[in-house]
Design an enzyme around this catalytic site. Sequence first.
Site, mmCIF file in Angstrom:
data_model
loop_
_atom_site.group_PDB
_atom_site.id
_atom_site.type_symbol
_atom_site.label_atom_id
_atom_site.label_comp_id
_atom_site.label_asym_id
_atom_site.label_seq_id
_atom_site.Cartn_x
_atom_site.Cartn_y
_atom_site.Cartn_z
ATOM 1 N N LYS A 22 -11.887 15.575 2.394
ATOM 2 C CA LYS A 22 -10.520 15.733 2.920
ATOM 3 C C LYS A 22 -10.534 16.002 4.418
ATOM 4 C CE LYS A 22 -8.526 19.950 2.702
ATOM 5 N NZ LYS A 22 -7.921 20.570 3.888
ATOM 6 N N ASN A 23 -11.333 16.986 4.833
ATOM 7 C CA ASN A 23 -11.266 17.390 6.239
ATOM 8 C C ASN A 23 -11.864 16.357 7.183
ATOM 9 O OD1 ASN A 23 -9.907 19.663 5.570
ATOM 10 N ND2 ASN A 23 -11.646 21.067 5.744
ATOM 11 N N CYS A 116 -1.035 30.671 9.123
ATOM 12 C CA CYS A 116 -1.058 30.311 7.708
ATOM 13 C C CYS A 116 -1.737 31.441 6.946
ATOM 14 C CB CYS A 116 -1.745 28.971 7.485
ATOM 15 S SG CYS A 116 -3.503 29.004 7.681
ATOM 16 N N ARG A 121 -3.714 30.856 13.639
ATOM 17 C CA ARG A 121 -4.574 29.719 13.969
ATOM 18 C C ARG A 121 -4.030 29.024 15.217
ATOM 19 N NH1 ARG A 121 -5.593 26.512 8.522
ATOM 20 N NH2 ARG A 121 -7.134 25.438 9.787
ATOM 21 N N ASP A 309 -15.218 27.817 4.629
ATOM 22 C CA ASP A 309 -14.466 27.195 3.534
ATOM 23 C C ASP A 309 -15.140 27.359 2.172
ATOM 24 O OD1 ASP A 309 -12.638 26.442 5.408
ATOM 25 O OD2 ASP A 309 -13.235 24.335 5.483
ATOM 26 N N ARG A 402 -4.080 20.595 -2.778
ATOM 27 C CA ARG A 402 -4.153 20.070 -1.407
ATOM 28 C C ARG A 402 -5.529 19.526 -1.104
ATOM 29 N NH1 ARG A 402 -0.672 23.483 2.748
ATOM 30 N NH2 ARG A 402 -1.439 21.785 4.019
HETATM 31 C C1 EPZ Z 1 -10.837 23.121 10.289
HETATM 32 O O1 EPZ Z 1 -9.688 23.828 10.731
HETATM 33 C C2 EPZ Z 1 -10.643 22.910 8.798
HETATM 34 N N1 EPZ Z 1 -9.407 22.184 8.587
HETATM 35 C C3 EPZ Z 1 -10.601 24.256 8.086
HETATM 36 O O2 EPZ Z 1 -10.580 23.983 6.691
HETATM 37 C C4 EPZ Z 1 -11.865 25.045 8.395
HETATM 38 O O3 EPZ Z 1 -11.748 26.324 7.839
HETATM 39 C C5 EPZ Z 1 -12.043 25.165 9.917
HETATM 40 O O4 EPZ Z 1 -12.040 23.849 10.523
HETATM 41 C C6 EPZ Z 1 -13.361 25.853 10.303
HETATM 42 O O5 EPZ Z 1 -14.432 25.133 9.806
HETATM 43 C C7 EPZ Z 1 -9.399 20.868 8.694
HETATM 44 O O6 EPZ Z 1 -10.396 20.230 8.980
HETATM 45 C C8 EPZ Z 1 -8.106 20.184 8.441
HETATM 46 P P1 EPZ Z 1 -11.098 25.412 14.043
HETATM 47 P P2 EPZ Z 1 -9.417 23.953 12.289
HETATM 48 O O7 EPZ Z 1 -10.276 24.841 15.135
HETATM 49 O O8 EPZ Z 1 -9.873 22.722 12.956
HETATM 50 C C9 EPZ Z 1 -10.069 29.327 16.530
HETATM 51 C C10 EPZ Z 1 -9.913 24.246 4.458
HETATM 52 O O9 EPZ Z 1 -9.969 25.208 3.664
HETATM 53 N N2 EPZ Z 1 -9.273 28.444 17.386
HETATM 54 O O10 EPZ Z 1 -12.525 24.968 13.946
HETATM 55 O O11 EPZ Z 1 -8.010 24.374 12.451
HETATM 56 C C11 EPZ Z 1 -9.501 29.442 15.128
HETATM 57 O O12 EPZ Z 1 -8.478 30.405 15.057
HETATM 58 C C12 EPZ Z 1 -9.484 24.430 5.897
HETATM 59 O O13 EPZ Z 1 -10.159 23.077 4.139
HETATM 60 C C13 EPZ Z 1 -8.757 28.940 18.558
HETATM 61 O O14 EPZ Z 1 -8.928 30.114 18.897
HETATM 62 O O15 EPZ Z 1 -10.360 25.149 12.647
HETATM 63 C C14 EPZ Z 1 -10.728 29.797 14.324
HETATM 64 O O16 EPZ Z 1 -11.005 31.172 14.432
HETATM 65 C C15 EPZ Z 1 -8.906 25.762 6.174
HETATM 66 N N3 EPZ Z 1 -8.023 28.110 19.336
HETATM 67 C C16 EPZ Z 1 -11.845 29.043 15.031
HETATM 68 O O17 EPZ Z 1 -11.341 28.756 16.341
HETATM 69 C C17 EPZ Z 1 -7.811 26.803 19.026
HETATM 70 O O18 EPZ Z 1 -7.144 26.092 19.793
HETATM 71 C C18 EPZ Z 1 -12.232 27.745 14.373
HETATM 72 O O19 EPZ Z 1 -11.065 26.967 14.117
HETATM 73 C C19 EPZ Z 1 -8.363 26.312 17.836
HETATM 74 C C20 EPZ Z 1 -9.092 27.144 17.029
#
Ligand code: EPZ
Length: 461
Positions: A22-23, A116, A121, A309, A402
């Site tokens: 999915k991701n 969320c 996020r 995850d 989802r």
């Molecule tokens: C992706 O989310 C995945 N979602 C998430 O999977 C997964 O948990 C996450 O990566 C981490 O591996 C999808 O791929 C659709 P990040 P993403 O940007 O891209 C911080 C699931 O269960 N951050 O890597 O949104 C953030 O808060 C889902 O399938 C900032 O500070 O995650 C987090 O602490 C849930 N500023 C860390 O970075 C930003 O602009 C990593 O987030 C962006 C992120």
Amino acid sequence: MDMFEIEGARPLRGTVRVGGSKNACLPLITAALLSEEPTVLRGVPNLRDIREMIGLVRHLGARVEYANGRLEIDPSGFQADSVPYEIMRKMRASFYAMGPMIARLGRAKVSLPGGCAIGDRPVDLHLRGFHALGVRMGRSAGYVLARHEGLTGTRLSLLGTNGTSVGATCNVLMAAVLARGTTVIDDAAREPEVIELCNFLNSMGARIEGVGTSRLRIDGAERLHGTDWEVCSDRIEAATLAITVLITHGSAVLENVPREHMESALFALEQWGAELKWKGPRALSVHRGRGTKRPLQIVTEPYPGFPTDAQPQLTALLALTPGYSAIRETIYAERFMHVPELKRLGARITSPERGRIEIAGTGALEGAAVMASDLRAGAALILAALAAHGTSQVRRIYHVERGYERLEEKLRALGARIRRVPESEEDPGMTEPPAIVEEVDSSAIVVDGGPPVTPARTMGS
Ligand code: EPZ
């Protein structure tokens, strides 16, 4: 709304196939908008999030056909430059439209995603990256507005306070592939989903080097062409299924496992005591193995560390592993919504500080009614219910739908007693007092937090 009713304590056995990721798939769908030619994706899982993403690219003007895992996207009509809140609130990955809109249309008006269930996020790193490429940005009434007169390659870092970002790396990459000149992204995320996007974009004619490293070098292309692409399989589904087999004392072969993406999750399970054997390049035999199982100390980290995850699912397994385990969550400090629900099943878990839980493993859980708060928390509750004695009801399973394709069917094929029933809103209450089968000392009933947990032995990753 439906819920799952699960009769637990049955070992799961057989063979089960892991589906497309999915991701990995979500950014590929918006990346198809970077070309004017049609793109075909194969092995696309039929999931709610995928259907939402299809709805989004249709809203942006693409023509889409989707059947039997084959998704064809014709982006020639891509013209819409706005993603409304109505779409964003259903799925935050809709923010992946921003990179292609900026690259192809030169402008974008995109609703800001809110928080969320797993925490705050932010999207600051996405915006920082676009800004570095020459995009002027503003904010109005919950929307981010972006405009530019030409994207120009530059050197930028995408390191945030919580480390690297998968989403920001993907989004900025999608803009940079059509920028003038060379872009270097430092501190890029190295997750398999980012690698998949890089390889996919390269198959469309992009020129990305350093794929799989934290420094990506992108030589901007004039235009990209369509492609035909098989989506990689889902490492988190594979980890979830492996833990399901282990937690139920079962034994199964998982097919289509993305071996190269699973090192840290499988390492942790082996440390715990699982017997894992490769039966072929992508077929993994999972067996609980003999002997006592070891508690673990786990820290979630960006790839190649242990994936956040799979953290809730591992929590369920450790709740049933005698001894003291601990988990530190470094990606989403608040991602422990499954914990109070696991406690309803009898798990003994405390949180001595933000971002850390300690688990006093017990030999058995007991069925109860629980509620999923998000996708992986829901998966953890299903696993725990499959292992618990008696019957459980897992509510709000739409979260699970989802991200897990035909989960119920797959579990049933492994011998699980799981059925979908309508959620009744009303609690029938107590018609007669329950029979007390065993008197217990009330101090032994854990109401909040459970007994203090002493530090775990250092184990695992
Ligand atoms: C992706 O989310 C995945 N979602 C998430 O999977 C997964 O948990 C996450 O990566 C981490 O591996 C999808 O791929 C659709 P990040 P993403 O940007 O891209 C911080 C699931 O269960 N951050 O890597 O949104 C953030 O808060 C889902 O399938 C900032 O500070 O995650 C987090 O602490 C849930 N500023 C860390 O970075 C930003 O602009 C990593 O987030 C962006 C992120």
